[in-house]
Design an enzyme around this catalytic site. Sequence first.
Site, PDB file in Angstrom:
ATOM      1  N   ASN A 104     -10.323   0.459   0.038  1.00 29.68           N
ATOM      2  CA  ASN A 104      -8.861   0.397   0.105  1.00 29.68           C
ATOM      3  C   ASN A 104      -8.325  -0.199  -1.198  1.00 29.68           C
ATOM      4  O   ASN A 104      -8.456  -1.399  -1.442  1.00 29.68           O
ATOM      5  CB  ASN A 104      -8.439  -0.460   1.301  1.00 29.68           C
ATOM      6  CG  ASN A 104      -6.927  -0.580   1.441  1.00 29.68           C
ATOM      7  OD1 ASN A 104      -6.180  -0.270   0.515  1.00 29.68           O
ATOM      8  ND2 ASN A 104      -6.480  -1.047   2.588  1.00 29.68           N
ATOM      9  N   CYS A 143       0.819  -1.230   0.000  1.00 29.30           N
ATOM     10  CA  CYS A 143       0.000   0.000   0.000  1.00 29.30           C
ATOM     11  C   CYS A 143       0.846   1.271   0.000  1.00 29.30           C
ATOM     12  O   CYS A 143       0.321   2.364  -0.179  1.00 29.30           O
ATOM     13  CB  CYS A 143      -0.942  -0.010   1.187  1.00 29.30           C
ATOM     14  SG  CYS A 143      -2.046  -1.424   1.154  1.00 29.30           S
ATOM     15  N   HIS A 163      -2.836   7.172   2.677  1.00 27.01           N
ATOM     16  CA  HIS A 163      -3.325   5.939   2.043  1.00 27.01           C
ATOM     17  C   HIS A 163      -4.693   5.591   2.630  1.00 27.01           C
ATOM     18  O   HIS A 163      -4.860   5.528   3.853  1.00 27.01           O
ATOM     19  CB  HIS A 163      -2.320   4.803   2.265  1.00 27.01           C
ATOM     20  CG  HIS A 163      -2.922   3.456   2.046  1.00 27.01           C
ATOM     21  ND1 HIS A 163      -3.638   3.153   0.891  1.00 27.01           N
ATOM     22  CD2 HIS A 163      -2.966   2.344   2.824  1.00 27.01           C
ATOM     23  CE1 HIS A 163      -4.071   1.912   0.985  1.00 27.01           C
ATOM     24  NE2 HIS A 163      -3.685   1.398   2.140  1.00 27.01           N
TER      25      HIS A 163
HETATM   26  O1  UT7 Z   1      -3.834  -1.210   3.274  1.00 26.11           O
HETATM   27  C1  UT7 Z   1      -2.730  -1.542   4.075  1.00 26.11           C
HETATM   28  C2  UT7 Z   1      -2.903  -0.982   5.413  1.00 26.11           C
HETATM   29  N1  UT7 Z   1      -4.117  -1.521   5.974  1.00 26.11           N
HETATM   30  C3  UT7 Z   1      -4.371  -1.347   7.206  1.00 26.11           C
HETATM   31  O2  UT7 Z   1      -3.599  -0.702   7.865  1.00 26.11           O
HETATM   32  C4  UT7 Z   1      -5.618  -1.948   7.749  1.00 26.11           C
HETATM   33  C5  UT7 Z   1      -5.614  -1.862   9.232  1.00 26.11           C
HETATM   34  N2  UT7 Z   1      -6.708  -2.562   9.885  1.00 26.11           N
HETATM   35  C6  UT7 Z   1      -8.013  -2.202   9.796  1.00 26.11           C
HETATM   36  O3  UT7 Z   1      -8.402  -1.349   9.033  1.00 26.11           O
HETATM   37  C7  UT7 Z   1      -8.956  -2.863  10.740  1.00 26.11           C
HETATM   38  O4  UT7 Z   1      -8.223  -3.623  11.685  1.00 26.11           O
HETATM   39  C8  UT7 Z   1     -10.024  -3.788  10.083  1.00 26.11           C
HETATM   40  C9  UT7 Z   1     -11.015  -2.958   9.282  1.00 26.11           C
HETATM   41  C10 UT7 Z   1      -9.366  -4.793   9.166  1.00 26.11           C
HETATM   42  C11 UT7 Z   1     -10.795  -4.524  11.156  1.00 26.11           C
HETATM   43  O5  UT7 Z   1     -11.391  -3.569  12.022  1.00 26.11           O
HETATM   44  P1  UT7 Z   1     -11.156  -3.649  13.604  1.00 26.11           P
HETATM   45  O6  UT7 Z   1     -11.923  -2.547  14.181  1.00 26.11           O
HETATM   46  O7  UT7 Z   1      -9.681  -3.679  13.876  1.00 26.11           O
HETATM   47  O8  UT7 Z   1     -11.842  -5.014  13.957  1.00 26.11           O
HETATM   48  P2  UT7 Z   1     -11.258  -6.261  14.770  1.00 26.11           P
HETATM   49  O9  UT7 Z   1     -10.501  -7.155  13.857  1.00 26.11           O
HETATM   50  O10 UT7 Z   1     -10.602  -5.784  16.031  1.00 26.11           O
HETATM   51  O11 UT7 Z   1     -12.602  -6.983  15.179  1.00 26.11           O
HETATM   52  C12 UT7 Z   1     -13.542  -6.365  16.098  1.00 26.11           C
HETATM   53  C13 UT7 Z   1     -14.800  -7.180  16.082  1.00 26.11           C
HETATM   54  C14 UT7 Z   1     -14.553  -8.688  16.269  1.00 26.11           C
HETATM   55  O12 UT7 Z   1     -15.666  -9.234  16.977  1.00 26.11           O
HETATM   56  P3  UT7 Z   1     -15.577  -9.500  18.567  1.00 26.11           P
HETATM   57  O13 UT7 Z   1     -14.419 -10.439  18.742  1.00 26.11           O
HETATM   58  O14 UT7 Z   1     -15.329  -8.163  19.193  1.00 26.11           O
HETATM   59  O15 UT7 Z   1     -16.916 -10.076  18.879  1.00 26.11           O
HETATM   60  C15 UT7 Z   1     -14.550  -9.209  14.864  1.00 26.11           C
HETATM   61  O16 UT7 Z   1     -14.888 -10.571  14.800  1.00 26.11           O
HETATM   62  O17 UT7 Z   1     -15.474  -7.068  14.829  1.00 26.11           O
HETATM   63  C16 UT7 Z   1     -15.627  -8.355  14.239  1.00 26.11           C
HETATM   64  N3  UT7 Z   1     -15.477  -8.208  12.809  1.00 26.11           N
HETATM   65  C17 UT7 Z   1     -16.501  -7.977  11.980  1.00 26.11           C
HETATM   66  N4  UT7 Z   1     -17.819  -7.864  12.214  1.00 26.11           N
HETATM   67  C18 UT7 Z   1     -18.613  -7.605  11.150  1.00 26.11           C
HETATM   68  C19 UT7 Z   1     -14.321  -8.233  12.085  1.00 26.11           C
HETATM   69  N5  UT7 Z   1     -14.596  -8.013  10.782  1.00 26.11           N
HETATM   70  C20 UT7 Z   1     -15.943  -7.865  10.701  1.00 26.11           C
HETATM   71  C21 UT7 Z   1     -16.821  -7.614   9.630  1.00 26.11           C
HETATM   72  N6  UT7 Z   1     -18.147  -7.491   9.903  1.00 26.11           N
HETATM   73  N7  UT7 Z   1     -16.400  -7.478   8.360  1.00 26.11           N
END
Ligand code: UT7
Length: 317
Positions: free
Chosen positions: A267, A95, A237
């Site tokens: 993204n 990225c 980005h």
């Molecule tokens: O492009 C290169 C650079 N990219 C990045 O830097 C991306 C960085 N990361 C992110 O943007 C975020 O970490 C994500 C968008 C990928 C994920 O968001 P998050 O707020 O970090 O979610 P998480 O992985 O901490 O998950 C939080 C909760 C979890 O549920 P529990 O365990 O709290 O019950 C996940 O299972 O959200 C759940 N979850 C979802 N729920 C609905 C994770 N993905 C989804 C989803 N829909 N798509």
Amino acid sequence: MRNTDEPLALLETDDEWIRSRTGIEARRWVGPGESTGDLAVRAGQRALRSAGVAKVDLVVVSTTTPDHHSPATAPWVAAQLGLGTVPAFDIAAACSGFVYAVAAGDAWIRAGAAETVLLIGAETLSTITDMADRGTAVVFADGAGAVVLRRGTADEAGAVLAAQLGSDGTQKDLAVIAAGGARWPDTRLAAGHGARCLRMQGPQMFAHAVRRMTEVSRSSLAAVGWEAEDVEAFVGHQANQRILDKVADLVGVRPSARLGNIREVGNTSSASIPLVMDDVVRQKSVGAGARALLTAFGGGAVWGAVAMTWPDIPPVS
Ligand code: UT7
């Protein structure tokens, strides 16, 4: 290009989660038979037309999703653009690819190796996304954008004033396509194996992205002697709106200077910064010569920032 609703119908997710956790509301994926090279050619044509240029000395394509492992995508793109036997290579910096490409193009020009350089960020992330993985399937998208960089002076609109890059290979597992390379060749995998897809440790990636983009933004501002409030156009980005907000807050960029389009395009990895630039050019929302800061973070881990003045380029259809 097609919209992304249909293949995601079976994924356990919802619009509200995606909107509030990422800022994304719409994205585009290529249709069958369309590749990264095809998108790159279209973006390159528009950039050349906009710059009024028919010939360049170098073509750089930054991409995580090249048409082939080998050869690089850039030579084919250069040929399709009618640029003859010009030097052409790909940059694989995930990225951060577009920021790396700007730094490389700028260095070629400063070294006297080129007068004019075509830089293209192009991605078909849909080709490496596991549609059953909700951590990636709801964020990644396809797209391409391009710019022409030419020799000029520091007081001209569009001048690249500082480009700073960094990497930390100890973090390579933050976002990785495990198979398909020399460590895990494709030939040992069943077709459709999930190891061919990009896996991302989302929350860890988030933390590293905020830290590195903040650091490199601050040091790039220091390199050109600007304060954060001097920045009139901040383009990060487009990985996640929450990351962009945090970085801009920590650096101290004015809200009115924060530019982005993650809501409309998702993204698109190394295409994301030139896609924002294209929107700004169409909307004429930033004046030529405005102080601009670009920054990115991606798998590798790799990051970078470019301090520049906003170019004076006409929009093309
Ligand atoms: O492009 C290169 C650079 N990219 C990045 O830097 C991306 C960085 N990361 C992110 O943007 C975020 O970490 C994500 C968008 C990928 C994920 O968001 P998050 O707020 O970090 O979610 P998480 O992985 O901490 O998950 C939080 C909760 C979890 O549920 P529990 O365990 O709290 O019950 C996940 O299972 O959200 C759940 N979850 C979802 N729920 C609905 C994770 N993905 C989804 C989803 N829909 N798509």
